[in-house]
Design a protein around this motif. Structure first.
Motif, mmCIF file in Angstrom:
data_model
loop_
_atom_site.group_PDB
_atom_site.id
_atom_site.type_symbol
_atom_site.label_atom_id
_atom_site.label_comp_id
_atom_site.label_asym_id
_atom_site.label_seq_id
_atom_site.Cartn_x
_atom_site.Cartn_y
_atom_site.Cartn_z
ATOM 1 N N GLY A 328 48.868 -55.590 68.297
ATOM 2 C CA GLY A 328 48.028 -55.412 69.478
ATOM 3 C C GLY A 328 48.637 -56.066 70.705
ATOM 4 O O GLY A 328 48.607 -55.514 71.814
ATOM 5 N N VAL A 329 49.224 -57.251 70.526
ATOM 6 C CA VAL A 329 49.924 -57.921 71.619
ATOM 7 C C VAL A 329 51.071 -57.053 72.112
ATOM 8 O O VAL A 329 51.261 -56.851 73.313
ATOM 9 N N SER A 330 51.843 -56.522 71.175
ATOM 10 C CA SER A 330 52.970 -55.656 71.519
ATOM 11 C C SER A 330 52.509 -54.431 72.296
ATOM 12 O O SER A 330 53.116 -54.051 73.309
ATOM 13 N N MET A 331 51.413 -53.814 71.856
ATOM 14 C CA MET A 331 50.936 -52.598 72.504
ATOM 15 C C MET A 331 50.473 -52.868 73.941
ATOM 16 O O MET A 331 50.779 -52.098 74.861
ATOM 17 N N ILE A 332 49.743 -53.960 74.148
ATOM 18 C CA ILE A 332 49.243 -54.277 75.488
ATOM 19 C C ILE A 332 50.399 -54.522 76.450
ATOM 20 O O ILE A 332 50.410 -54.022 77.579
ATOM 21 N N ILE A 333 51.380 -55.294 76.003
ATOM 22 C CA ILE A 333 52.522 -55.587 76.877
ATOM 23 C C ILE A 333 53.281 -54.315 77.210
ATOM 24 O O ILE A 333 53.665 -54.076 78.367
ATOM 25 N N ARG A 334 53.491 -53.457 76.208
ATOM 26 C CA ARG A 334 54.226 -52.217 76.453
ATOM 27 C C ARG A 334 53.476 -51.307 77.424
ATOM 28 O O ARG A 334 54.071 -50.746 78.351
ATOM 29 N N GLN A 335 52.155 -51.155 77.228
ATOM 30 C CA GLN A 335 51.369 -50.308 78.120
ATOM 31 C C GLN A 335 51.325 -50.865 79.541
ATOM 32 O O GLN A 335 51.353 -50.113 80.521
ATOM 33 N N THR A 336 51.270 -52.191 79.669
ATOM 34 C CA THR A 336 51.280 -52.808 80.995
ATOM 35 C C THR A 336 52.606 -52.557 81.695
ATOM 36 O O THR A 336 52.646 -52.251 82.893
ATOM 37 N N ILE A 337 53.708 -52.680 80.965
ATOM 38 C CA ILE A 337 55.027 -52.390 81.538
ATOM 39 C C ILE A 337 55.082 -50.956 82.042
ATOM 40 O O ILE A 337 55.531 -50.688 83.164
ATOM 41 N N LEU A 338 54.614 -50.013 81.236
ATOM 42 C CA LEU A 338 54.674 -48.600 81.625
ATOM 43 C C LEU A 338 53.793 -48.315 82.837
ATOM 44 O O LEU A 338 54.196 -47.610 83.765
ATOM 45 N N GLN A 339 52.579 -48.861 82.845
ATOM 46 C CA GLN A 339 51.676 -48.596 83.969
ATOM 47 C C GLN A 339 52.216 -49.185 85.267
ATOM 48 O O GLN A 339 52.108 -48.581 86.333
ATOM 49 N N LEU A 340 52.801 -50.384 85.221
ATOM 50 C CA LEU A 340 53.268 -51.053 86.431
ATOM 51 C C LEU A 340 54.592 -50.513 86.935
ATOM 52 O O LEU A 340 54.845 -50.482 88.144
ATOM 53 N N LYS A 341 55.448 -50.087 86.029
ATOM 54 C CA LYS A 341 56.815 -49.700 86.409
ATOM 55 C C LYS A 341 56.992 -48.209 86.658
ATOM 56 O O LYS A 341 58.027 -47.793 87.176
ATOM 57 N N THR A 342 55.999 -47.372 86.304
ATOM 58 C CA THR A 342 56.173 -45.917 86.382
ATOM 59 C C THR A 342 55.578 -45.356 87.673
ATOM 60 O O THR A 342 54.392 -45.562 87.944
ATOM 61 N N PRO A 343 56.354 -44.599 88.471
ATOM 62 C CA PRO A 343 55.814 -43.918 89.661
ATOM 63 C C PRO A 343 54.800 -42.850 89.249
ATOM 64 O O PRO A 343 54.899 -42.264 88.167
#
Length: 419
Positions: A328-343
């Protein structure tokens, strides 16, 4: 930051209901299929083939699906995805009719199930990118991390209840009526979805040639160390840590706990993940994100090894519970990276690459687990997968200090200031 910021938007709450109903139905359906197929064949490889039948179309159509998602209106596209899933669920309901089971050869039934799973892979190729893109159109940018956490939490809650209910419903009402229940949840998701309004298309390059579009999407993913590192690490970890695909074997042959125990085992990882995700709404994970992600995946590998060696039902449940927590920790961090870094104009394509790296690696991991279990035995296969996960973390931490030192605090602050 307000831990309930995303929940203050009505359409986001409706979106969570849609996502819950769909993930619940999909996860329950996958479990019922696994149980039915293994009951019919008693062959570990048949469980791997289920994953392979979904991963082939999901991977082969993912990039094209991302291009379509970026070019089309998201709400209506999601309607079509849910309709497709409903048709597949109804087909499985028909195949599980007692009269059909009695009059059809086992091999033909297997071919029918595999075919419907294959169609489900095509639907999933469009479903993930559409959902990822729709979130960004429902809430403002400043609360993307909070929205990503609640969306992932909802996903995990549905993943808890779906497998658990699957195990109990198989025992209480049988496979056939369990499939009927799954179909009902897909219809419910469709009803909820029509409460969300149509959204504008954010892509300024409507009509862009498909190959140019795909090239730009891949260029962005491979050019971003944060995005590429997170996807690669999670893909390899999930690929080799796919012990859950072998749970029917553990439940029926090793631990001998039946359908009820199978439901508990299958739900345990999602329970752990859901608890972690609820906690993360108050304790964000964006600081030192790289180190936290590496530690989470390392912990996941340890839990998988413990589960593989366990002959105690409750020790197995605890190991799976803890594996879900760190996952769950891994999933949250990955989703946050994608949401913040993706145009905004690339969300469909980036989400498609994500589905190829991570989403499809679940099914490919299921095939890997089934194949290795066939070759070296179930327990050895699970321990091997956990060991490979640990090696992956060590190699990533050593060769990529940039990713190891990744911190998303600045990105979060910039999104808050821009709004």
């Amino acid at each position: 930051m307000d831990p309930y910021a995303a929940l203050r938007y009505r359409e986001f709450n409706i979106f969570l209901l849609v996502r819950f109903a769909m993930v619940f139905a999909w996860s329950m359906q996958f479990i019922v299929i696994e149980w039915q197929v293994y009951s019919m064949t008693k062959d570990p490889l048949s469980l791997g083939i289920i994953g392979l039948m979904e991963v082939i179309p999901a991977v082969s159509t993912a990039l094209f699906a991302g291009h379509i998602v970026d070019q089309k209106e998201k709400r209506n596209l999601l309607v079509k995805c849910i309709l497709g899933f409903s048709v597949i669920s109804f087909g499985l309901f028909i195949l599980s009719l007692p009269s059909v089971l009695a009059q059809t050869e086992t091999l033909n039934l297997l071919y029918g199930i595999y075919f419907l799973v294959f169609l489900g892979g095509i639907v999933r190729a469009f479903l993930g990118p559409t959902i990822f893109s729709l979130i960004a159109l429902i809430v403002p940018k400043k609360i993307y991390p909070n929205a990503a956490t609640w969306s992932s939490t909802t996903w995990q809650m549905a993943s808890v209840l779906g497998p658990a209910l699957a195990g109990f419903s198989i025992s209480l009402i049988g496979v056939h009526w369990s499939m009927c229940l799954i179909f009902g949840f897909s219809v419910l998701a469709l009803i909820f979805l029509f409460q969300i309004s149509k959204k504008p298309i954010m892509n300024p390059n409507i009509g862009e040639p498909v190959f140019q579009s795909l090239k730009e999407g891949l260029k962005f993913v491979f050019g971003s160390k944060a995005v590429f590192g997170a996807l690669t690490l999670d893909m390899i970890a999930v690929l080799f840590g796919g012990a859950v695909a072998l749970l029917p074997i553990y439940a029926q042959d090793i631990l001998q706990v039946g359908a009820e125990g199978f439901g508990i085992l299958r739900a345990a990882p999602a329970v752990g993940a859901a608890l972690i995700m609820f906690a993360s709404t108050r304790f964000p994970l964006h600081r030192n994100a790289g180190k936290k992600l590496l530690l989470a995946v390392f912990g996941f590998g340890i839990c998988i090894i413990v589960f593989g060696l366990s002959t105690s039902f409750w020790l197995s449940v605890v190991a799976l519970f803890l594996s879900g927590g760190v996952d769950g920790v891994s999933m949250i961090i990955r989703q946050t990276i994608l949401q913040l870094k993706t145009p905004d104009n690339m969300r469909g394509r980036v989400a498609s690459v994500n589905s190829m790296f991570v989403g499809s690696s679940n099914e490919l991991g299921a095939f890997e687990s089934g194949a290795t279990a066939k070759l070296m035995g179930t327990v050895t296969a699970v321990v091997f997968g956990g060991t490979m996960t640990l090696l992956t973390v060590g190699i990533t931490a050593f060769v990529s200090p940039t990713f190891r030192n990744l911190d998303l605090k600045k990105d979060v602050e910039e999104h808050e200031e821009s709004n």
